[in-house]
Design a protein around this motif. Structure first.
Motif, PDB file in Angstrom:
ATOM      1  N   LYS A  85       0.846  -1.184   0.000  1.00  0.00           N
ATOM      2  CA  LYS A  85       0.000   0.000   0.000  1.00  0.00           C
ATOM      3  C   LYS A  85       0.891   1.245   0.000  1.00  0.00           C
ATOM      4  N   GLU A  87       0.925   3.611   1.979  1.00  0.00           N
ATOM      5  CA  GLU A  87       1.352   3.904   3.348  1.00  0.00           C
ATOM      6  C   GLU A  87       2.496   3.008   3.820  1.00  0.00           C
ATOM      7  N   ASP A  88       2.870   2.011   3.025  1.00  0.00           N
ATOM      8  CA  ASP A  88       4.053   1.195   3.342  1.00  0.00           C
ATOM      9  C   ASP A  88       5.339   1.874   2.888  1.00  0.00           C
TER      10      ASP A  88
END
Length: 122
Positions: A85, A87-88
């Motif tokens: 994702k 956000e990773d």
């Protein structure tokens, strides 16, 4: 002197996969972990594994998507990252400690890799 060398980072689209590797040299290592640090954020534990590889730990935000493993014959630990994702996105650090058990805090690890950038585009 223990040295940890990471490889495998890069740019991937959301939903894709990457595999990080951390090769250790210079001594026997036991518990190992992967941390990550996004810009303006604290470094956080992602996953950890005991010296034998029999027990693992995952942060809630990666459970079911990431897998930590190790090959003691090659003194290498891996982090398989699936379903990535945006956000990773972070710099991922390999860490090692001279104790068999899993460490959950940064200060429990004596040795650190140089970091590997992982960027997930949306």
């Amino acid at each position: 002197q223990v040295e940890l060398v990471e490889s495998g980072g890069g740019l991937v689209q959301a939903g894709g996969s990457l595999r990080l590797s951390c090769a250790a040299s210079g001594g026997t290592l036991y518990g190992m972990g992967w941390f990550r640090q996004a810009p303006a954020a604290e470094r956080e534990l992602v996953a950890a594994i005991t010296g034998t590889g029999s027990t693992t730990y995952y942060a809630d935000f990666v459970k079911g998507r990431f897998t930590i493993s190790r090959d003691n014959a090659k003194n290498t630990v891996f982090l398989q990252m699936n379903s990535l994702k945006p956000e990773d996105t972070a710099v991922y650090y390999c860490a090692a400690r001279r104790r068999w058990q899993i460490g959950l805090r940064r200060d429990e690890y004596e040795y650190w890799g140089q970091g590997s950038q992982v960027t997930v585009s949306s």
